[in-house]
Design an enzyme around this catalytic site. Structure first.
Site, PDB file in Angstrom:
ATOM      1  N   GLU A  62     -21.448  -1.773 -48.035  1.00  0.00           N
ATOM      2  CA  GLU A  62     -20.666  -2.110 -49.192  1.00  0.00           C
ATOM      3  C   GLU A  62     -19.664  -3.239 -48.946  1.00  0.00           C
ATOM      4  O   GLU A  62     -18.540  -2.941 -48.176  1.00  0.00           O
ATOM      5  CB  GLU A  62     -20.045  -0.876 -49.896  1.00  0.00           C
ATOM      6  N   THR A  69     -14.111   8.434 -47.217  1.00  0.00           N
ATOM      7  CA  THR A  69     -13.267   9.573 -47.736  1.00  0.00           C
ATOM      8  C   THR A  69     -14.192  10.803 -48.132  1.00  0.00           C
ATOM      9  O   THR A  69     -13.815  12.054 -47.964  1.00  0.00           O
ATOM     10  CB  THR A  69     -12.370   8.909 -49.061  1.00  0.00           C
ATOM     11  N   GLY A  70     -15.283  10.562 -49.184  1.00  0.00           N
ATOM     12  CA  GLY A  70     -16.203  11.554 -49.572  1.00  0.00           C
ATOM     13  C   GLY A  70     -16.518  12.507 -48.528  1.00  0.00           C
ATOM     14  O   GLY A  70     -16.727  13.798 -48.478  1.00  0.00           O
ATOM     15  N   GLU A  84     -17.967  11.338 -56.088  1.00  0.00           N
ATOM     16  CA  GLU A  84     -18.629   9.839 -56.615  1.00  0.00           C
ATOM     17  C   GLU A  84     -18.186   8.909 -55.605  1.00  0.00           C
ATOM     18  O   GLU A  84     -17.155   8.594 -55.563  1.00  0.00           O
ATOM     19  CB  GLU A  84     -18.167   9.546 -57.766  1.00  0.00           C
ATOM     20  N   LYS A 112      -4.712  13.482 -58.821  1.00  0.00           N
ATOM     21  CA  LYS A 112      -3.960  12.721 -57.647  1.00  0.00           C
ATOM     22  C   LYS A 112      -4.459  11.109 -57.635  1.00  0.00           C
ATOM     23  O   LYS A 112      -5.671  10.831 -57.365  1.00  0.00           O
ATOM     24  CB  LYS A 112      -4.618  13.223 -56.442  1.00  0.00           C
ATOM     25  N   GLY A 168     -14.149   7.651 -54.410  1.00  0.00           N
ATOM     26  CA  GLY A 168     -13.800   6.867 -53.440  1.00  0.00           C
ATOM     27  C   GLY A 168     -14.878   6.431 -52.601  1.00  0.00           C
ATOM     28  O   GLY A 168     -16.025   6.335 -52.929  1.00  0.00           O
ATOM     29  N   CYS A 180     -17.579   0.083 -58.259  1.00  0.00           N
ATOM     30  CA  CYS A 180     -18.629   0.756 -57.648  1.00  0.00           C
ATOM     31  C   CYS A 180     -19.883   0.041 -58.084  1.00  0.00           C
ATOM     32  O   CYS A 180     -20.871   0.201 -57.191  1.00  0.00           O
ATOM     33  CB  CYS A 180     -18.496   2.077 -57.864  1.00  0.00           C
TER      34      CYS A 180
HETATM   35  P1  NAD Z   1     -10.529   5.492 -51.121  1.00  0.00           P
HETATM   36  O1  NAD Z   1     -11.663   6.321 -50.380  1.00  0.00           O
HETATM   37  O2  NAD Z   1      -9.919   4.798 -50.068  1.00  0.00           O
HETATM   38  O3  NAD Z   1      -9.661   6.413 -51.871  1.00  0.00           O
HETATM   39  C1  NAD Z   1     -10.067   7.022 -53.153  1.00  0.00           C
HETATM   40  C2  NAD Z   1      -8.987   8.209 -53.342  1.00  0.00           C
HETATM   41  O4  NAD Z   1      -9.010   9.082 -52.424  1.00  0.00           O
HETATM   42  C3  NAD Z   1      -7.492   7.713 -53.583  1.00  0.00           C
HETATM   43  O5  NAD Z   1      -6.852   8.585 -54.476  1.00  0.00           O
HETATM   44  C4  NAD Z   1      -6.983   8.267 -52.003  1.00  0.00           C
HETATM   45  O6  NAD Z   1      -5.569   8.413 -51.978  1.00  0.00           O
HETATM   46  C5  NAD Z   1      -7.976   9.573 -51.853  1.00  0.00           C
HETATM   47  N1  NAD Z   1      -7.818   9.963 -50.507  1.00  0.00           N
HETATM   48  C6  NAD Z   1      -8.222   9.281 -49.358  1.00  0.00           C
HETATM   49  N2  NAD Z   1      -8.260   9.949 -48.257  1.00  0.00           N
HETATM   50  C7  NAD Z   1      -8.126  11.222 -48.704  1.00  0.00           C
HETATM   51  C8  NAD Z   1      -8.219  12.459 -48.039  1.00  0.00           C
HETATM   52  N3  NAD Z   1      -8.488  12.688 -46.956  1.00  0.00           N
HETATM   53  N4  NAD Z   1      -8.099  13.615 -48.790  1.00  0.00           N
HETATM   54  C9  NAD Z   1      -7.852  13.533 -50.200  1.00  0.00           C
HETATM   55  N5  NAD Z   1      -7.783  12.383 -50.861  1.00  0.00           N
HETATM   56  C10 NAD Z   1      -8.071  11.210 -49.933  1.00  0.00           C
HETATM   57  O7  NAD Z   1     -11.478   4.683 -52.104  1.00  0.00           O
HETATM   58  P2  NAD Z   1     -10.648   3.206 -52.737  1.00  0.00           P
HETATM   59  O8  NAD Z   1     -10.511   2.277 -52.028  1.00  0.00           O
HETATM   60  O9  NAD Z   1      -9.420   3.932 -53.807  1.00  0.00           O
HETATM   61  O10 NAD Z   1     -11.831   2.804 -53.993  1.00  0.00           O
HETATM   62  C11 NAD Z   1     -12.842   2.275 -53.586  1.00  0.00           C
HETATM   63  C12 NAD Z   1     -14.117   2.824 -53.230  1.00  0.00           C
HETATM   64  O11 NAD Z   1     -14.398   3.860 -54.362  1.00  0.00           O
HETATM   65  C13 NAD Z   1     -15.258   2.277 -53.030  1.00  0.00           C
HETATM   66  O12 NAD Z   1     -16.015   2.465 -51.979  1.00  0.00           O
HETATM   67  C14 NAD Z   1     -16.205   2.346 -54.246  1.00  0.00           C
HETATM   68  O13 NAD Z   1     -17.637   1.906 -54.291  1.00  0.00           O
HETATM   69  C15 NAD Z   1     -15.743   3.818 -54.728  1.00  0.00           C
HETATM   70  N6  NAD Z   1     -16.150   4.152 -56.061  1.00  0.00           N
HETATM   71  C16 NAD Z   1     -16.996   4.837 -56.445  1.00  0.00           C
HETATM   72  C17 NAD Z   1     -17.292   5.137 -57.648  1.00  0.00           C
HETATM   73  C18 NAD Z   1     -18.378   6.003 -58.093  1.00  0.00           C
HETATM   74  O14 NAD Z   1     -18.325   6.363 -59.346  1.00  0.00           O
HETATM   75  N7  NAD Z   1     -19.370   6.363 -57.331  1.00  0.00           N
HETATM   76  C19 NAD Z   1     -16.410   4.560 -58.622  1.00  0.00           C
HETATM   77  C20 NAD Z   1     -15.293   3.915 -58.404  1.00  0.00           C
HETATM   78  C21 NAD Z   1     -15.187   3.349 -56.853  1.00  0.00           C
END
Ligand code: NAD
Length: 484
Positions: free
Chosen positions: A370, A219-220, A237, A164, A215, A271
């Protein structure tokens, strides 16, 4: 490989953040599509799990070969939908292919281990088994690389995968369908749509076994809660707020260039971006002077232009969030030395000027949580102990950086800073063999390395006695008690 269309007729526009133009549309899938994908994946898993490692390896190498063959096409798409400069995306495509090569080999290297038995006529060993159907939920900042860190090990381990991608950057992911088309039907599927719709439907679905999501912490947390209710594995992550320490002995020109790259790479939307800079008082004035001069020389523009250093931010919401944090910091006494605004030179696009702030208080929202944008807040510290204390004063634990050749300072910081990766004199470099992940609220999973494969395998312990005999400790206990 299959990437179906949505059951409904709805679609989501994909926008080029440099031009604000709609460059494509993808199906807005929902729970019915999730259900269909899970049924296909479950059926595919039943065969895929038994494919010998050597055959899986050949297929994963073929995926890598096809990805490399599409490097220019993929990097161009990634620049158009995500905004990163083309050279960063070209590198990302290569790293994505390399990750499939790595797990092609690591995946056939071992399937468990042999253990010392408790009696000489017994044999004990473990076998590592796939979970079943893995859902790979990917963010927009590194759409293919972060996909590969989940999909390559999950496939090597014998799982079927449903990908996804982020609703912001689904196009390059969909283009991967050709790279996956050599795999058996249904082993990899790509679905598109919003996280709260198809994403969450896959998380909730009783037919999925492991949710691997990268994400934000928010979200996590939501995904983790749903998984906890079903006692389903969540591999998370999440966000980071990485400290970057510059000691008094650092080679200043190197540290300045490293710091600027760590802060502004992908417009600060990494990230592991350097997000809080702690510079020893003794060299702070000079570090700041050189950092400002260098930052002003960076070219902000469309990532498709080969002269561009820093591209646009992903969308207006993200830009507004970052700007509001800068404004709040300034209201509370911080000073902007360069940047600090949406670029007045660009009539279209989400361009935010690379920004350096000083007189920053450690409790400002800009540094406390962040800030996902091209921002370098610089704070002065008197020595390594203060730098370590400041670095640890956060709820995340993804990465940490230090610039020094003082062994004692480097090792003390390495030992005491809570972070999944610690970089000395070379920020943000990954290694397929080196596990990557976070501590604290960043999550507790690992990607890459052998650990990254084990996240997608469950361990079964096998106990075998090649001598069939009645054990003394079985019933009846009257007899057992006599023996004892
Ligand atoms: P986000 O949390 O908005 O979205 C990430 C993914 O999760 C997307 O595909 C989104 O559609 C999906 N998502 C959102 N809500 C969901 C739900 N309720 N159920 C299932 N899926 C859902 O994050 P973003 O804006 O796309 O990315 C930025 C964030 O990601 C930052 O906080 C960044 O630090 C983090 N990030 C972490 C790492 C790591 O390895 N730790 C790497 C890259 C980015």
């Amino acid at each position: 490989m299959s990437a179906g269309s949505a059951t409904n007729a709805k679609s989501i526009p994909v926008i080029n953040p440099a031009t604000e133009k709609v460059i494509g549309r993808v199906p807005r899938m929902d729970a019915r599509d999730a259900d269909r994908a899970v049924k296909i994946a479950r059926a595919a898993f039943e065969d895929w799990r038994w494919v010998p490692g050597v055959e899986k390896a050949a297929m994963l190498h073929e995926v890598a070969r096809r990805i490399r063959a599409m490097q220019k096409e993929l990097a161009t798409l990634m620049t158009r939908e995500g905004g990163k400069p083309f050279c960063e995306n070209r590198d990302e495509v290569e790293w994505t292919a390399a990750c499939f090569n790595y797990y092609a080999e690591i995946g056939r290297n071992s399937r468990g281990s042999s253990l010392p038995p408790v009696a000489h006529h017994q044999v004990n060993f473990t076998i590592k088994e796939p979970y079943g159907v893995v859902v790979a939920i990917v963010p927009w900042n590194y759409p293919l690389l972060l996909l590969s860190w989940k999909v390559a090990p999950a496939l090597a381990a014998g799982n079927a995968v449903i990908i996804k991608p982020s609703e912001e950057t689904p196009l390059a992911t969909l283009a991967l369908k050709d790279a996956f088309s050599g795999l058996p039907e249904g082993v990899v599927q790509i679905v598109t749509g919003y996280g709260e719709e198809i994403g969450e439907a896959l998380v909730r679905h009783r037919g999925t076994d492991l949710i691997a999501a990268t994400g934000s912490v928010e979200t996590g947390r939501r995904i983790g809660r749903i998984c906890a209710d079903q006692v389903k594995k969540a591999h998370l992550e999440l966000g980071g707020n990485d400290p970057f320490i510059v000691c008094s002995d650092a080679e200043l020109d190197v540290a300045v260039r490293g710091a600027c790259w760590a802060a502004f790479l992908n417009s600060g939307q990494v990230c592991t971006s350097g997000k809080r800079f702690y510079v020893f008082e003794k060299i702070a004035d000079e570090f700041i002077r050189r950092a400002v001069k260098f930052t002003k020389s960076l070219r902000l523009g469309d990532g498709a232009n080969p002269r561009t250093d820093v591209g646009p931010m992903i969308n207006l919401r993200q830009l507004a969030d970052v700007h509001s944090r800068v404004v709040d910091a300034v209201t509370d006494g911080a000073r902007v030395l360069c940047g600090g605004r949406r670029s007045p030179k660009h009539k279209k696009g989400f361009f935010y000027e690379p920004t350096i702030l000083v007189d920053v208080d450690h409790d400002m929202r800009l540094v406390k949580s962040e800030t996902f944008g091209p921002i370098m807040p610089i704070m002065r510290v008197k020595d390594i102990d203060e730098a370590i204390d400041r670095a640890n004063d956060q709820v995340y634990g993804l990465g940490a950086n230090i610039f020094t050749n003082n062994m004692e300072w480097a090792m003390r910081a390495m030992d005491r800073i809570t972070a999944g990766t610690f970089w000395i004199n070379d920020p943000l470099t990954d290694n397929d063999a080196g596990p990557f992940g976070g501590m604290r609220q960043t999550g507790h999973s690992r990607e890459l390395g052998e650990e990254g494969l084990d996240e997608f395998r469950e361990t079964k312990h096998v106990h075998l006695d090649y001598r069939q005999e009645i054990k003394t400790y079985w019933y009846p206990y009257a007899k057992y008690n006599k023996v004892r």
